[in-house]
Design a protein around this motif. Structure first.
Motif, PDB file in Angstrom:
ATOM      1  N   GLY A  26       0.800  -1.300   0.006  1.00 44.85           N
ATOM      2  CA  GLY A  26      -0.198   0.014   0.068  1.00 44.85           C
ATOM      3  C   GLY A  26       0.851   1.210  -0.015  1.00 44.85           C
ATOM      4  N   ILE A  27       2.021   1.201   0.272  1.00 49.66           N
ATOM      5  CA  ILE A  27       2.954   2.504  -0.058  1.00 49.66           C
ATOM      6  C   ILE A  27       3.315   2.811  -1.306  1.00 49.66           C
ATOM      7  CG2 ILE A  27       5.084   3.515   0.960  1.00 49.66           C
ATOM      8  CD1 ILE A  27       3.103   2.629   3.074  1.00 49.66           C
ATOM      9  N   LYS A  28       2.914   3.799  -1.817  1.00 48.29           N
ATOM     10  CA  LYS A  28       3.073   4.028  -3.139  1.00 48.29           C
ATOM     11  C   LYS A  28       3.975   5.305  -3.458  1.00 48.29           C
ATOM     12  CE  LYS A  28       0.000   0.928  -4.434  1.00 48.29           C
ATOM     13  NZ  LYS A  28       0.569  -0.430  -5.235  1.00 48.29           N
ATOM     14  N   GLY A  29       4.203   6.169  -2.507  1.00 48.01           N
ATOM     15  CA  GLY A  29       5.127   7.367  -2.795  1.00 48.01           C
ATOM     16  C   GLY A  29       6.219   7.424  -1.799  1.00 48.01           C
ATOM     17  N   PHE A  30       7.240   8.287  -2.306  1.00 48.64           N
ATOM     18  CA  PHE A  30       8.517   8.353  -1.510  1.00 48.64           C
ATOM     19  C   PHE A  30       8.701   9.895  -1.574  1.00 48.64           C
ATOM     20  CE2 PHE A  30      13.090   8.731  -1.490  1.00 48.64           C
ATOM     21  CZ  PHE A  30      13.214   8.228  -0.459  1.00 48.64           C
ATOM     22  N   ARG A  31       9.416  10.333  -0.455  1.00 45.75           N
ATOM     23  CA  ARG A  31      10.088  11.389  -0.198  1.00 45.75           C
ATOM     24  C   ARG A  31      11.349  11.418   0.349  1.00 45.75           C
ATOM     25  NH1 ARG A  31       6.774  16.414   1.438  1.00 45.75           N
ATOM     26  NH2 ARG A  31       6.617  16.729  -0.978  1.00 45.75           N
ATOM     27  N   ALA A  32      12.456  11.706  -0.250  1.00 52.18           N
ATOM     28  CA  ALA A  32      13.977  11.537   0.267  1.00 52.18           C
ATOM     29  C   ALA A  32      14.047  12.707   1.284  1.00 52.18           C
ATOM     30  CB  ALA A  32      15.032  11.942  -0.971  1.00 52.18           C
ATOM     31  N   PRO A  33      14.666  12.314   2.245  1.00 50.69           N
ATOM     32  CA  PRO A  33      15.239  13.193   3.384  1.00 50.69           C
ATOM     33  C   PRO A  33      16.034  14.228   2.595  1.00 50.69           C
ATOM     34  CG  PRO A  33      15.477  11.032   4.175  1.00 50.69           C
ATOM     35  CD  PRO A  33      15.058  10.752   2.867  1.00 50.69           C
ATOM     36  N   TYR A  34      15.938  15.545   3.284  1.00 47.22           N
ATOM     37  CA  TYR A  34      16.774  16.344   2.809  1.00 47.22           C
ATOM     38  C   TYR A  34      16.427  16.894   1.441  1.00 47.22           C
ATOM     39  CZ  TYR A  34      19.277  15.283   7.188  1.00 47.22           C
ATOM     40  OH  TYR A  34      19.527  14.951   8.376  1.00 47.22           O
ATOM     41  N   LEU A  35      15.370  16.267   0.768  1.00 46.66           N
ATOM     42  CA  LEU A  35      15.089  16.310  -0.514  1.00 46.66           C
ATOM     43  C   LEU A  35      16.313  15.797  -1.533  1.00 46.66           C
ATOM     44  CD1 LEU A  35      12.973  19.647  -0.901  1.00 46.66           C
ATOM     45  CD2 LEU A  35      12.193  17.268  -0.460  1.00 46.66           C
ATOM     46  N   SER A  36      17.180  14.983  -0.886  1.00 53.98           N
ATOM     47  CA  SER A  36      18.316  14.685  -1.588  1.00 53.98           C
ATOM     48  C   SER A  36      18.305  13.507  -2.518  1.00 53.98           C
ATOM     49  CB  SER A  36      19.728  14.324  -0.534  1.00 53.98           C
ATOM     50  OG  SER A  36      20.746  14.508  -1.141  1.00 53.98           O
ATOM     51  N   THR A  37      18.468  13.583  -3.680  1.00 57.36           N
ATOM     52  CA  THR A  37      18.279  12.441  -4.726  1.00 57.36           C
ATOM     53  C   THR A  37      19.402  12.130  -5.570  1.00 57.36           C
ATOM     54  OG1 THR A  37      17.433  13.731  -6.179  1.00 57.36           O
ATOM     55  CG2 THR A  37      15.912  13.097  -4.703  1.00 57.36           C
ATOM     56  N   GLY A  38      19.636  11.041  -6.075  1.00 59.91           N
ATOM     57  CA  GLY A  38      20.584  10.592  -6.996  1.00 59.91           C
ATOM     58  C   GLY A  38      20.384   9.469  -7.682  1.00 59.91           C
TER      59      GLY A  38
END
Length: 334
Positions: free
Chosen positions: A172-184
């Motif tokens: 049921g978990i469909k979405g994600f947000r990265a801590p600090y909005l830090s992506t790669g």
């Protein structure tokens, strides 16, 4: 103004409106083509903030997205059960739950919010900066999140696990947000491999449609004009906190910070409603920065905006579902 008095004022505002809820807990009747607003909370730890946000939603018809950090389902005496990528077991940038009783209450809040139509998303676990993490690192972190959520009752010796809890945790978990909005690159490869529908870690100069060109839809929090000079700031409480007080706690004399935040939210909404009708995203934390100025601004905003028949304050997943057909047909408004 106390939180109880403020909540009463919001309730009075809503009840005095010509609009009315179909029944408690349901959204207001909306137009066929509303302006969408996506309101989210990162970390989702404090029990008081769970209750306060759900009460606001019940009064205004809004539905929120809660990006949960899994360490708040692990008590300190079990912290070694969390093994973050490239770090010793039991490390976390945001601590752990203080007790099993605290976890039990948080689980009640999560399940209650989910049953009310709110969305639970992932904010990973230990709140680390993963911009340099590999796909394997992120896959490990996602496994920790899923396992911690699925086993939260059993691992903590808690009874009363709801029927359907593990299906919710596993699928049921469909979405994600990265801590600090830090992506790669490693993150985006892992998101696709895990079958998540969207990532909400981006940043944009102004509101924009999500990028649906890949397997995982990508949302970006906008920078919105704020303050007397209308300088842009990320539409998130922490960034307003840094803008207004340098990230140091200050008394909000005369509700100046609250009023500036509220005005910035409303101006951003009005601009979209009069223009391109792109979804407006606003981000918050379960932290009362500058004495709760930004939560009070949110409550005023939701009480005024979310009850409008031409505004829909909904979750990220709901937005994707509602607009999928319109996007396919070439209508990208709203």
């Amino acid at each position: 103004m106390s939180s109880l008095v403020r909540a009463g004022a919001i309730a009075a505002f809503v009840s005095s409106s010509t609009l009315a809820l179909a029944e408690p807990g349901q959204s207001f009747v909306k137009s066929a083509d509303p302006q969408y607003v996506l309101i989210s909370f990162d970390n989702s730890n404090g029990i008081a903030e769970w209750k306060r946000s759900r009460a606001l939603a019940d009064m205004t018809g809004a539905r929120f997205t809660y990006f949960l950090s899994c360490v708040f389902l692990i008590p300190r005496d079990r912290r070694a059960s969390y093994d973050p990528p490239s770090l010793p077991a039991g490390k976390s940038n945001i601590g752990f739950a203080p007790s099993r009783d605290d976890i039990a209450e948080r689980l009640t809040q999560i399940w209650g919010a989910r049953n009310e139509g709110h969305e639970i998303g992932s904010h990973a676990c230990g709140h680390f900066d993963g911009k340099d993490w590999s796909k394997a690192d992120w896959m490990s972190e996602f496994r920790s999140f899923r396992t911690t959520l699925a086993n939260a009752y059993e691992a903590n010796g808690l009874g009363g696990e709801p029927a359907g809890w593990r299906d919710f945790a596993n699928f049921g978990i469909k979405g994600f947000r990265a801590p600090y909005l830090s992506t790669g690159p490693g993150l985006y490869h892992a998101l696709a491999a895990k079958g998540l529908a969207y990532d909400a870690s981006g940043v944009s100069r102004e509101p924009q449609q999500p990028d649906r060109s890949g397997t995982v839809a990508r949302f970006a929090l906008p920078q919105i004009p704020e303050g007397p000079k209308e300088r842009r700031v990320l539409a998130m409480d922490y960034n307003l906190f840094v803008r207004h007080s340098g990230g140091s706690e200050r008394v909000d004399e005369g509700a100046v910070f609250e009023d500036r935040a509220y005005s910035a939210f409303m101006r951003a909404l009005d601009k979209e409603m009069a223009g391109e009708r792109r979804p407006l995203q606003l981000g918050f934390h379960f932290t009362m920065m500058n004495g709760g100025a930004y939560w009070r601004a949110l409550e005023r905003f939701a009480a005024e905006a979310c009850i409008r028949p031409d505004v829909a304050c909904i979750t990220y997943s709901d937005y994707l579902g509602r607009t999928e057909t319109a996007i396919a047909d070439g209508d990208v408004g709203g």
